[in-house]
Design a protein around this motif. Sequence first.
Motif, PDB file in Angstrom:
ATOM      1  N   VAL A  68       0.848  -1.193   0.000  1.00 54.95           N
ATOM      2  CA  VAL A  68       0.000   0.000   0.000  1.00 54.95           C
ATOM      3  C   VAL A  68       0.881   1.239   0.000  1.00 54.95           C
ATOM      4  N   ASP A  69       0.485   2.236  -0.778  1.00 53.23           N
ATOM      5  CA  ASP A  69       1.182   3.520  -0.781  1.00 53.23           C
ATOM      6  C   ASP A  69       0.146   4.635  -0.824  1.00 53.23           C
ATOM      7  N   GLY A  70       0.604   5.869  -0.988  1.00 51.61           N
ATOM      8  CA  GLY A  70      -0.314   6.998  -0.954  1.00 51.61           C
ATOM      9  C   GLY A  70      -1.340   7.007  -2.069  1.00 51.61           C
ATOM     10  N   ILE A  71      -1.025   6.367  -3.187  1.00 53.75           N
ATOM     11  CA  ILE A  71      -1.962   6.350  -4.309  1.00 53.75           C
ATOM     12  C   ILE A  71      -3.123   5.408  -4.042  1.00 53.75           C
ATOM     13  N   SER A  72      -2.855   4.316  -3.359  1.00 51.97           N
ATOM     14  CA  SER A  72      -3.902   3.310  -3.131  1.00 51.97           C
ATOM     15  C   SER A  72      -4.503   3.344  -1.732  1.00 51.97           C
ATOM     16  N   ALA A  73      -3.885   4.056  -0.786  1.00 45.10           N
ATOM     17  CA  ALA A  73      -4.310   3.993   0.617  1.00 45.10           C
ATOM     18  C   ALA A  73      -5.776   4.363   0.803  1.00 45.10           C
ATOM     19  N   ALA A  74      -6.193   5.502   0.248  1.00 47.11           N
ATOM     20  CA  ALA A  74      -7.578   5.944   0.439  1.00 47.11           C
ATOM     21  C   ALA A  74      -8.561   4.992  -0.242  1.00 47.11           C
ATOM     22  N   LEU A  75      -8.173   4.425  -1.378  1.00 43.93           N
ATOM     23  CA  LEU A  75      -9.046   3.494  -2.088  1.00 43.93           C
ATOM     24  C   LEU A  75      -9.223   2.195  -1.313  1.00 43.93           C
ATOM     25  N   VAL A  76      -8.156   1.728  -0.674  1.00 49.32           N
ATOM     26  CA  VAL A  76      -8.243   0.519   0.149  1.00 49.32           C
ATOM     27  C   VAL A  76      -9.201   0.747   1.317  1.00 49.32           C
ATOM     28  N   GLY A 476     -15.163  17.547   2.774  1.00 45.87           N
ATOM     29  CA  GLY A 476     -15.299  18.833   2.111  1.00 45.87           C
ATOM     30  C   GLY A 476     -14.713  19.963   2.930  1.00 45.87           C
ATOM     31  N   VAL A 477     -14.867  19.877   4.247  1.00 41.47           N
ATOM     32  CA  VAL A 477     -14.325  20.909   5.139  1.00 41.47           C
ATOM     33  C   VAL A 477     -12.845  20.669   5.426  1.00 41.47           C
ATOM     34  N   LEU A 478     -12.445  19.403   5.480  1.00 43.50           N
ATOM     35  CA  LEU A 478     -11.052  19.049   5.803  1.00 43.50           C
ATOM     36  C   LEU A 478     -10.450  18.216   4.661  1.00 43.50           C
ATOM     37  N   PRO A 479     -10.260  18.807   3.488  1.00 43.16           N
ATOM     38  CA  PRO A 479      -9.754  18.036   2.343  1.00 43.16           C
ATOM     39  C   PRO A 479      -8.329  17.539   2.527  1.00 43.16           C
ATOM     40  N   HIS A 480      -7.587  18.176   3.430  1.00 40.19           N
ATOM     41  CA  HIS A 480      -6.186  17.773   3.626  1.00 40.19           C
ATOM     42  C   HIS A 480      -6.071  16.350   4.181  1.00 40.19           C
ATOM     43  N   LEU A 481      -7.157  15.847   4.779  1.00 39.96           N
ATOM     44  CA  LEU A 481      -7.117  14.468   5.286  1.00 39.96           C
ATOM     45  C   LEU A 481      -6.886  13.476   4.149  1.00 39.96           C
ATOM     46  N   LEU A 482      -7.463  13.753   2.967  1.00 40.92           N
ATOM     47  CA  LEU A 482      -7.241  12.905   1.797  1.00 40.92           C
ATOM     48  C   LEU A 482      -6.021  13.336   1.008  1.00 40.92           C
ATOM     49  N   LEU A 483      -5.860  14.637   0.833  1.00 41.65           N
ATOM     50  CA  LEU A 483      -4.732  15.129   0.044  1.00 41.65           C
ATOM     51  C   LEU A 483      -3.401  14.762   0.694  1.00 41.65           C
ATOM     52  N   GLY A 484      -3.376  14.733   2.016  1.00 40.16           N
ATOM     53  CA  GLY A 484      -2.138  14.381   2.711  1.00 40.16           C
ATOM     54  C   GLY A 484      -1.720  12.941   2.491  1.00 40.16           C
ATOM     55  N   LEU A 485      -2.697  12.054   2.264  1.00 38.45           N
ATOM     56  CA  LEU A 485      -2.376  10.647   2.032  1.00 38.45           C
ATOM     57  C   LEU A 485      -1.600  10.456   0.737  1.00 38.45           C
ATOM     58  N   SER A 486      -1.953  11.215  -0.299  1.00 33.54           N
ATOM     59  CA  SER A 486      -1.378  10.980  -1.630  1.00 33.54           C
ATOM     60  C   SER A 486      -0.306  11.985  -2.020  1.00 33.54           C
ATOM     61  N   ASP A 487      -0.019  12.953  -1.176  1.00 36.62           N
ATOM     62  CA  ASP A 487       0.899  14.034  -1.539  1.00 36.62           C
ATOM     63  C   ASP A 487       2.280  13.520  -1.935  1.00 36.62           C
TER      64      ASP A 487
END
Length: 501
Positions: A68-76, A476-487
């Motif tokens: 697992v890496d930042g590209i797949s983490a949120a999808l998993v 929507g209010v805290l988008p960095h929670l997702l953006l931080g995973l894949s940065d």
Amino acid sequence: MALTLVLLLPLLGAIALIAIPGETRVERALALGATVATAVLAVVVVWGRHEVDVPWIRALGVRWHFGVDGISAALVLMTALLTVAVVAHALSGPIPKGGSGSTFLGCILLVETGALATFLARDAILFFIAFEVVLVPMWVLVRRFGDDHVRDEARADAAGRFVLFTVLGSTLMLVGILLLVHHQGTSDLTVLAERHGAGLSRPLQVATAAVLLLGLGIKVPLWPLHTWLPSAHTIAPTAGSVLLAAVLLKMGTYGIVRLAVATVPKGVAELSPLLALLGVVGILWGGLACLVERDLKRLIAYSSVAHMGFVALAIASGSETGLQAALFGNIAHGVVAALLFFVVGDLKEQWGSADLRVARAALRDKAPRFGLALVVGLAAALGLPGLVSFWGEFLALYAAWSPAPGRPVALLRACVVLGAVGLALAAAYALRVARIVWAGEGSEKAEGAAAEPVGDARGTRWVVVMALVVAVVGFGVLPHLLLGLSDSATTGLLSGLGVAP
């Protein structure tokens, strides 16, 4: 061990459920327990960035390589958690007609197994095999457990079209993978991504990218390869629609990033104008179709084509921001589509159809919980600021306006303008649905016909819907929670290509 178990648990649970026909409390507990345990393990795997890499087929050089890496983490995480929601939702009501409850639940777990394996695979051949695991159980969900209010021929047509289109996409994807593996001498996706297509001529990169994009474009689906999607969504049970929109479509866009963008970037760059055009036509086509569509489930399916168009436009930009937008948009659409299909699926169960021409009681009066969830889902679908879809679509347009060096700036900026028109169309069809369903106005049914009553969300189904509402607002209010995973992952994927953020 956790990474191995996250794949084995749903697989073994599916085998046990399918092998033991019937519908008992034990089987229901097995299905829910397997999905909950898988979700917990998925969190552990993502948190610890687990990886397993051992020889599998030595003669071909194929390895049992998952990670697992930042590209797949949120999808998993989304796949594992949404499957819990799907199973819990299914167990809170009657199992769709067409077969035993254990078979129905087993197919859901098989889809989860294939999806998780796809997102975790780090070998191209393994990726293809995992991708194909989901096809048969999804066909069963549509064909055997589809809408029992339609003729059997309609279910057969929708399921058959789904299989034929996706198998064609699989064939093209396999050809692209074999081209890549043959000329690079390895099927390891990590090594292929590090090489960035080094050693491959530009024509070969373009040919490989074209085959991969065409095959995966069918699975996304991109316009005009989308014709299988509306019928599949319309016929599928609620569980099938949620998994199809929130998981299977994401496998296609994830495959574009993992197989095409990472391994043959020059080929994708050459084809980016076409990818952007197909994306923006899909945005407009989907929006226009939603303005006139009379079936609510089919309308949401067409909206998926439009949302996937924004993801394609973001990928075509070739920048780090574009890649972030595509990955964020993937998750955003998964959450919003799941919310809408859960709500509409429950309403269709009570109404017997999702025909917008039939006069029905206004949700705001008779079912305020459903009304709230529907309004939030529609607001997110039109990209309202403060909700999750806004960031994926806004960043996609921003990235396309300032693309990576070498991309056709004038063309992409024209696509941005047309994409903005697509947002206006989204607002129009969202307001149309809200007017008819939420406010109970504008029915085309003959005057004097009695409106059909509807029960509100209760118990487990209300919990599932509210969890998705919270996710729509929270991300929507805290988008960095997702953006931080894949940065960091997107930066690494594009490093060495001279791509600006």
